[in-house]
Design an enzyme around this catalytic site. Sequence first.
Site, short mmCIF file in Angstrom:
data_model
loop_
_atom_site.label_atom_id
_atom_site.label_comp_id
_atom_site.label_asym_id
_atom_site.label_seq_id
_atom_site.Cartn_x
_atom_site.Cartn_y
_atom_site.Cartn_z
N LYS A 13 0.84 -1.22 0.00
CA LYS A 13 0.00 0.00 0.00
C LYS A 13 0.87 1.26 0.00
O LYS A 13 0.66 2.17 -0.80
CB LYS A 13 -0.93 0.00 1.22
CG LYS A 13 -1.88 -1.19 1.29
CD LYS A 13 -2.82 -1.11 2.47
CE LYS A 13 -2.12 -1.17 3.81
NZ LYS A 13 -1.43 -2.45 4.09
N ARG A 89 -9.97 0.19 9.00
CA ARG A 89 -9.43 -1.15 9.25
C ARG A 89 -10.42 -2.01 10.03
O ARG A 89 -10.11 -3.15 10.35
CB ARG A 89 -8.16 -1.02 10.08
CG ARG A 89 -6.88 -1.28 9.32
CD ARG A 89 -5.76 -0.93 10.25
NE ARG A 89 -4.52 -1.55 10.03
CZ ARG A 89 -3.45 -0.93 9.56
NH1 ARG A 89 -3.53 0.30 9.13
NH2 ARG A 89 -2.32 -1.56 9.51
N ARG A 160 11.12 -0.45 11.06
CA ARG A 160 10.07 -0.14 12.03
C ARG A 160 10.10 -1.13 13.18
O ARG A 160 10.31 -2.32 12.96
CB ARG A 160 8.70 -0.25 11.33
CG ARG A 160 8.17 1.08 10.87
CD ARG A 160 7.00 0.93 9.94
NE ARG A 160 5.89 0.19 10.50
CZ ARG A 160 4.73 0.00 9.87
NH1 ARG A 160 4.56 0.51 8.65
NH2 ARG A 160 3.76 -0.68 10.42
N ARG A 171 -0.12 -8.87 13.78
CA ARG A 171 -0.67 -7.90 12.82
C ARG A 171 -1.47 -8.61 11.73
O ARG A 171 -2.52 -8.11 11.31
CB ARG A 171 0.47 -7.06 12.21
CG ARG A 171 1.01 -6.06 13.24
CD ARG A 171 2.30 -5.41 12.79
NE ARG A 171 2.15 -4.67 11.57
CZ ARG A 171 3.17 -4.35 10.77
NH1 ARG A 171 4.39 -4.73 11.07
NH2 ARG A 171 2.95 -3.66 9.68
P1 ADP Z 1 2.12 -1.84 3.24
O1 ADP Z 1 2.15 -0.33 3.19
O2 ADP Z 1 0.95 -2.44 2.54
O3 ADP Z 1 2.30 -2.39 4.63
P2 ADP Z 1 4.67 -1.63 1.83
O4 ADP Z 1 4.31 -0.81 0.63
O5 ADP Z 1 5.44 -0.93 2.89
O6 ADP Z 1 3.37 -2.37 2.43
O7 ADP Z 1 5.48 -2.91 1.30
C1 ADP Z 1 6.03 -3.85 2.22
C2 ADP Z 1 7.43 -4.25 1.75
O8 ADP Z 1 7.30 -5.04 0.57
C3 ADP Z 1 8.33 -3.08 1.41
O9 ADP Z 1 9.64 -3.38 1.85
C4 ADP Z 1 8.25 -2.99 -0.12
O10 ADP Z 1 9.46 -2.50 -0.68
C5 ADP Z 1 7.98 -4.43 -0.53
N1 ADP Z 1 7.09 -4.53 -1.69
C6 ADP Z 1 6.01 -3.75 -1.98
N2 ADP Z 1 5.42 -4.15 -3.14
C7 ADP Z 1 6.13 -5.23 -3.56
C8 ADP Z 1 6.03 -6.10 -4.71
N3 ADP Z 1 5.07 -5.94 -5.62
N4 ADP Z 1 6.92 -7.12 -4.81
C9 ADP Z 1 7.90 -7.28 -3.88
N5 ADP Z 1 8.06 -6.49 -2.79
C10 ADP Z 1 7.19 -5.49 -2.63
P1 AMP Z 2 0.51 0.62 9.29
O1 AMP Z 2 1.57 1.69 9.16
O2 AMP Z 2 -0.69 0.89 8.45
O3 AMP Z 2 1.09 -0.76 9.11
O4 AMP Z 2 -0.02 0.71 10.81
C1 AMP Z 2 0.85 0.50 11.91
C2 AMP Z 2 0.04 0.33 13.18
O5 AMP Z 2 -0.70 1.53 13.46
C3 AMP Z 2 -1.02 -0.78 13.16
O6 AMP Z 2 -0.46 -2.07 13.46
C4 AMP Z 2 -1.98 -0.29 14.25
O7 AMP Z 2 -1.47 -0.53 15.54
C5 AMP Z 2 -1.97 1.23 14.02
N1 AMP Z 2 -3.03 1.65 13.06
C6 AMP Z 2 -2.84 2.24 11.85
N2 AMP Z 2 -4.02 2.49 11.26
C7 AMP Z 2 -4.98 2.04 12.09
C8 AMP Z 2 -6.40 1.98 12.04
N3 AMP Z 2 -7.09 2.44 10.98
N4 AMP Z 2 -7.07 1.43 13.10
C9 AMP Z 2 -6.39 0.96 14.16
N5 AMP Z 2 -5.06 0.96 14.27
C10 AMP Z 2 -4.34 1.50 13.25
#
Ligand code: ADP
Ligand code: AMP
Length: 216
Positions: A13, A89, A160, A171
């Site tokens: 995302k 969420r 993170r 998660r």
């Molecule tokens: P989200 O925001 O949904 O938690 P991220 O965009 O941060 O996910 O992506 C999670 C990890 O996977 C990051 O390290 C990113 O570089 C990698 N990633 C994202 N899209 C792809 C893909 N299509 N193929 C392989 N790795 C990906």
């Molecule tokens: P993310 O960066 O989206 O992976 O979110 C990191 C953490 O923030 C999650 O594991 C939750 O603890 C909190 N969080 C983010 N968005 C929400 C949401 N819409 N509702 C509840 N918790 C959230």
Amino acid sequence: MKLIILGPPGAGKGTQAEKIVEKYNVVHISTGDIFRANLKGNTPLGIKAKEYMDKGLLVPDDLTVEMVKDRLAQDDVKANGYMLDGFPRTLAQAGALDQMLSEQSDKLDCALAITVDYKLLTERIVGRRLCKCGASYHVSFNPPAKEGICDKCGAELYQRDDDKEETVVTRLEEYDEKTLPLINYYKDKGILREVNGQKDIAEVTADIYAVLDDYR
Ligand code: ADP
Ligand code: AMP
């Protein structure tokens, strides 16, 4: 354009959000980023959210909804439209968002879901590396030119706290139990669009652009 981007942690995302902003100029609102900024600033909201985030649990709906309400009241979103990333969420959050929008006689254009097999998610999350400038990488799938250093600004990359393997399990369980029902919620409303998030990053971006061009 007003959209939400849905998908489990690690679906891509945040990665795709950067590309969506580049092309469509919408405001990117990530609730995870806002919580982390509050955490860093030691605000009362950040202190409350931390106890949940550290464990991989969702922050309670009332705190989250209030935070989003404040963010959506700001001027930038009115001018350009927005993309919510990581919100809603839960079904309660989705209902609250509908309520906020209907109070302004408004509605979402699209709920864009990025689908990825759960088996791939842990490796994606554990390998994620971030920069304070907002850039995001993966140690294997999207590495920076120089290990540990941001291509865009030269700063050192970090992991993170909640991207450690032990937190990822919780998660993903939280997603499965509380967030997955939103897929049917938006399907029933007729605004769900799904893209396969298992392709290369650039291919996923191209598929997303093909969907979002419908809403320009
Ligand atoms: P989200 O925001 O949904 O938690 P991220 O965009 O941060 O996910 O992506 C999670 C990890 O996977 C990051 O390290 C990113 O570089 C990698 N990633 C994202 N899209 C792809 C893909 N299509 N193929 C392989 N790795 C990906
Ligand atoms: P993310 O960066 O989206 O992976 O979110 C990191 C953490 O923030 C999650 O594991 C939750 O603890 C909190 N969080 C983010 N968005 C929400 C949401 N819409 N509702 C509840 N918790 C959230």
